[in-house]
Write a protein that holds these residues in place. Structure first.
Motif, PDB file in Angstrom:
ATOM      1  N   ARG A   1       6.529  -4.441  -0.846  1.00 32.91           N
ATOM      2  CA  ARG A   1       7.007  -3.462  -1.892  1.00 32.91           C
ATOM      3  C   ARG A   1       7.887  -4.174  -2.713  1.00 32.91           C
ATOM      4  O   ARG A   1       8.799  -4.862  -2.462  1.00 32.91           O
ATOM      5  CB  ARG A   1       7.892  -2.132  -0.926  1.00 32.91           C
ATOM      6  CG  ARG A   1       8.336  -1.052  -1.891  1.00 32.91           C
ATOM      7  CD  ARG A   1       8.855  -0.029  -1.017  1.00 32.91           C
ATOM      8  NE  ARG A   1       9.613  -0.608   0.102  1.00 32.91           N
ATOM      9  CZ  ARG A   1      11.032  -0.990  -0.117  1.00 32.91           C
ATOM     10  NH1 ARG A   1      11.310  -0.555  -1.493  1.00 32.91           N
ATOM     11  NH2 ARG A   1      11.808  -1.278   0.773  1.00 32.91           N
TER      12      ARG A   1
ATOM     13  N   VAL B   1       7.331   3.064  -3.963  1.00 30.54           N
ATOM     14  CA  VAL B   1       7.868   3.773  -3.044  1.00 30.54           C
ATOM     15  C   VAL B   1       6.443   3.823  -1.899  1.00 30.54           C
ATOM     16  O   VAL B   1       5.693   4.597  -2.651  1.00 30.54           O
ATOM     17  CB  VAL B   1       8.752   4.791  -3.114  1.00 30.54           C
ATOM     18  CG1 VAL B   1       8.891   5.613  -1.976  1.00 30.54           C
ATOM     19  CG2 VAL B   1       9.871   4.726  -3.996  1.00 30.54           C
ATOM     20  N   TRP B   2       6.529   3.395  -1.006  1.00 27.69           N
ATOM     21  CA  TRP B   2       5.085   3.623   0.011  1.00 27.69           C
ATOM     22  C   TRP B   2       4.735   4.938   0.091  1.00 27.69           C
ATOM     23  O   TRP B   2       3.745   5.439  -0.011  1.00 27.69           O
ATOM     24  CB  TRP B   2       5.033   2.595   1.067  1.00 27.69           C
ATOM     25  CG  TRP B   2       5.014   1.116   0.614  1.00 27.69           C
ATOM     26  CD1 TRP B   2       4.553   0.726  -0.589  1.00 27.69           C
ATOM     27  CD2 TRP B   2       4.992   0.063   1.313  1.00 27.69           C
ATOM     28  NE1 TRP B   2       4.373  -0.665  -0.547  1.00 27.69           N
ATOM     29  CE2 TRP B   2       4.781  -1.048   0.612  1.00 27.69           C
ATOM     30  CE3 TRP B   2       5.540  -0.183   2.819  1.00 27.69           C
ATOM     31  CZ2 TRP B   2       4.681  -2.337   1.318  1.00 27.69           C
ATOM     32  CZ3 TRP B   2       5.735  -1.454   3.190  1.00 27.69           C
ATOM     33  CH2 TRP B   2       5.139  -2.492   2.415  1.00 27.69           C
TER      34      TRP B   2
ATOM     35  N   ASP C   1       9.563   0.368   3.993  1.00 24.20           N
ATOM     36  CA  ASP C   1       9.608   1.191   2.833  1.00 24.20           C
ATOM     37  C   ASP C   1      11.110   1.729   2.940  1.00 24.20           C
ATOM     38  O   ASP C   1      11.905   1.139   3.608  1.00 24.20           O
ATOM     39  CB  ASP C   1       8.765   2.422   3.610  1.00 24.20           C
ATOM     40  CG  ASP C   1       8.393   3.401   2.195  1.00 24.20           C
ATOM     41  OD1 ASP C   1       7.682   4.416   2.559  1.00 24.20           O
ATOM     42  OD2 ASP C   1       8.547   3.101   1.227  1.00 24.20           O
TER      43      ASP C   1
END
Length: 118
Positions: free
Chosen positions: A32, A51-52, A101
């Motif tokens: 990320r 932002v996953w 995350d």
């Protein structure tokens, strides 16, 4: 994970720059990505980030509508397109990565300097 940011420079107010961040040492698709900046005398701030959960993207209020974060997994590279630059956008910009995350980042690259003339 190694991160190499580039693309900074001097631009007039209202102009555009695109920053790049090339990652190595880990599967890029598992990372990320985020961009931070730090101006002289100010704290480092998060500018934009993947932002996953929910597949959304975070932007600081100060850059919404002007900056766009993107990535090219085939090139192991993340980008920060900056349009409508303002003098207050001048800072050292850092790319960061993480394999979890949230908005915390564990991997950091060297910064690239963005200067905006008025």
């Amino acid at each position: 994970v190694q991160l190499q940011a580039s693309g900074g420079g001097l631009v007039q107010a209202g102009g555009s720059l695109r920053l790049s961040c090339k990652a190595s040492g880990r599967s890029f698709s598992s990372l990320r990505m985020g961009w931070f900046r730090q101006a002289p005398g100010k704290e480092r701030e998060l500018v934009a980030a993947d932002v996953w959960i929910g597949g959304s993207t975070y932007y600081a209020d100060s850059v919404k509508g002007r900056f766009t974060i993107s990535r090219d997994n085939a090139k192991n590279t993340a980008y920060l397109q900056m349009n409508g630059l303002k003098p207050e956008d001048a800072a050292i910009y850092y790319c960061a990565a993480d394999d979890t995350d949230g908005l915390a980042f564990g991997y950091w690259g060297r910064g690239t300097l963005v200067t905006v003339s008025s």
